[in-house]
Write a protein that holds these residues in place. Structure first.
Motif, PDB file in Angstrom:
ATOM      1  N   SER A 105       0.846  -1.177   0.000  1.00 39.53           N
ATOM      2  CA  SER A 105       0.000   0.000   0.000  1.00 39.53           C
ATOM      3  C   SER A 105       0.884   1.230   0.000  1.00 39.53           C
ATOM      4  O   SER A 105       2.030   1.186   0.459  1.00 39.53           O
ATOM      5  CB  SER A 105      -0.903   0.018   1.236  1.00 39.53           C
ATOM      6  OG  SER A 105      -1.918  -0.941   1.120  1.00 39.53           O
ATOM      7  N   CYS A 106       0.351   2.316  -0.522  1.00 39.69           N
ATOM      8  CA  CYS A 106       1.065   3.591  -0.556  1.00 39.69           C
ATOM      9  C   CYS A 106       0.064   4.682  -0.225  1.00 39.69           C
ATOM     10  O   CYS A 106      -0.996   4.767  -0.871  1.00 39.69           O
ATOM     11  CB  CYS A 106       1.663   3.797  -1.941  1.00 39.69           C
ATOM     12  SG  CYS A 106       2.468   5.381  -2.191  1.00 39.69           S
ATOM     13  N   ALA A 107       0.390   5.488   0.763  1.00 37.47           N
ATOM     14  CA  ALA A 107      -0.505   6.549   1.208  1.00 37.47           C
ATOM     15  C   ALA A 107       0.122   7.906   0.923  1.00 37.47           C
ATOM     16  O   ALA A 107       1.278   8.148   1.288  1.00 37.47           O
ATOM     17  CB  ALA A 107      -0.794   6.400   2.690  1.00 37.47           C
ATOM     18  N   ALA A 108      -0.653   8.769   0.307  1.00 31.00           N
ATOM     19  CA  ALA A 108      -0.208  10.133   0.035  1.00 31.00           C
ATOM     20  C   ALA A 108      -0.730  11.061   1.122  1.00 31.00           C
ATOM     21  O   ALA A 108      -1.880  10.945   1.547  1.00 31.00           O
ATOM     22  CB  ALA A 108      -0.710  10.595  -1.329  1.00 31.00           C
ATOM     23  N   SER A 109       0.114  11.981   1.558  1.00 32.00           N
ATOM     24  CA  SER A 109      -0.297  12.946   2.577  1.00 32.00           C
ATOM     25  C   SER A 109       0.303  14.313   2.264  1.00 32.00           C
ATOM     26  O   SER A 109       1.254  14.420   1.496  1.00 32.00           O
ATOM     27  CB  SER A 109       0.135  12.478   3.967  1.00 32.00           C
ATOM     28  OG  SER A 109       1.546  12.398   4.043  1.00 32.00           O
ATOM     29  N   GLY A 110      -0.259  15.322   2.897  1.00 30.61           N
ATOM     30  CA  GLY A 110       0.225  16.679   2.682  1.00 30.61           C
ATOM     31  C   GLY A 110      -0.842  17.535   2.040  1.00 30.61           C
ATOM     32  O   GLY A 110      -2.029  17.252   2.121  1.00 30.61           O
ATOM     33  N   SER A 111      -0.394  18.590   1.385  1.00 27.89           N
ATOM     34  CA  SER A 111      -1.306  19.550   0.767  1.00 27.89           C
ATOM     35  C   SER A 111      -1.767  19.014  -0.586  1.00 27.89           C
ATOM     36  O   SER A 111      -1.197  19.324  -1.627  1.00 27.89           O
ATOM     37  CB  SER A 111      -0.607  20.898   0.606  1.00 27.89           C
ATOM     38  OG  SER A 111      -1.472  21.836   0.016  1.00 27.89           O
ATOM     39  N   ILE A 112      -2.807  18.188  -0.544  1.00 24.70           N
ATOM     40  CA  ILE A 112      -3.291  17.510  -1.749  1.00 24.70           C
ATOM     41  C   ILE A 112      -4.767  17.792  -1.930  1.00 24.70           C
ATOM     42  O   ILE A 112      -5.569  17.478  -1.055  1.00 24.70           O
ATOM     43  CB  ILE A 112      -3.077  15.989  -1.647  1.00 24.70           C
ATOM     44  CG1 ILE A 112      -1.597  15.649  -1.497  1.00 24.70           C
ATOM     45  CG2 ILE A 112      -3.658  15.295  -2.884  1.00 24.70           C
ATOM     46  CD1 ILE A 112      -1.334  14.198  -1.177  1.00 24.70           C
ATOM     47  N   PHE A 113      -5.112  18.364  -3.068  1.00 22.68           N
ATOM     48  CA  PHE A 113      -6.520  18.576  -3.386  1.00 22.68           C
ATOM     49  C   PHE A 113      -7.040  17.479  -4.304  1.00 22.68           C
ATOM     50  O   PHE A 113      -8.193  17.074  -4.210  1.00 22.68           O
ATOM     51  CB  PHE A 113      -6.726  19.943  -4.039  1.00 22.68           C
ATOM     52  CG  PHE A 113      -6.363  21.096  -3.152  1.00 22.68           C
ATOM     53  CD1 PHE A 113      -5.649  22.173  -3.651  1.00 22.68           C
ATOM     54  CD2 PHE A 113      -6.719  21.114  -1.814  1.00 22.68           C
ATOM     55  CE1 PHE A 113      -5.313  23.238  -2.815  1.00 22.68           C
ATOM     56  CE2 PHE A 113      -6.383  22.160  -0.981  1.00 22.68           C
ATOM     57  CZ  PHE A 113      -5.679  23.227  -1.499  1.00 22.68           C
ATOM     58  N   SER A 114      -6.183  17.010  -5.202  1.00 20.88           N
ATOM     59  CA  SER A 114      -6.618  16.011  -6.162  1.00 20.88           C
ATOM     60  C   SER A 114      -5.400  15.266  -6.697  1.00 20.88           C
ATOM     61  O   SER A 114      -4.329  15.854  -6.855  1.00 20.88           O
ATOM     62  CB  SER A 114      -7.372  16.681  -7.310  1.00 20.88           C
ATOM     63  OG  SER A 114      -7.797  15.731  -8.258  1.00 20.88           O
TER      64      SER A 114
END
Length: 117
Positions: A21-30
């Motif tokens: 699995s890979c999770a994206a985090s931070g200032s993400i709108f799309s």
């Protein structure tokens, strides 16, 4: 800033299965496309599978029918289910994500997969 953090991987015998699995985090709108790539020792990084925001998938010929990519847009995660693993699948696997509001592609730190014969 954006971070991609991978989990999973490890050592498995030929014919076995693993799930990343890979999770994206931070200032993400799309997030546009997300994907998995791999790099074996002495070889260039190669595409394994990609998935669009709408769920359309693309696979390398070498993994078709064995690997499945999926994503959860709400959780900003992408997952790779790998079945019927072969020794030639041994590599460092990287996730990536095309972050729409930043206009660039980010990469995870990589996770080692070793398939023993």
């Amino acid at each position: 800033q954006v971070q991609l953090v991978e989990s999973g991987g490890g050592l498995v015998q030929a014919g076995g299965s693993l799930r990343f699995s890979c999770a994206a985090s931070g200032s993400i709108f799309s997030i546009n496309d997300m994907g998995w790539y791999r790099q074996a020792p002495g070889k260039q990084r190669e595409l394994v599978a990609t998935i669009t925001r709408g769920g359309s998938t693309n696979y390398a010929d070498s993994v078709k029918g064995r690997f499945t990519i999926s994503r959860d847009n709400a959780k900003k995660t992408v997952t790779l289910q790998m079945n019927s693993l072969k020794p030639e699948d041994t590599a460092v696997y990287y996730c990536n994500a095309d972050i729409a509001n930043w206009g660039k592609v980010y990469w995870g730190q990589g996770t080692q997969v070793t398939v023993s014969s």
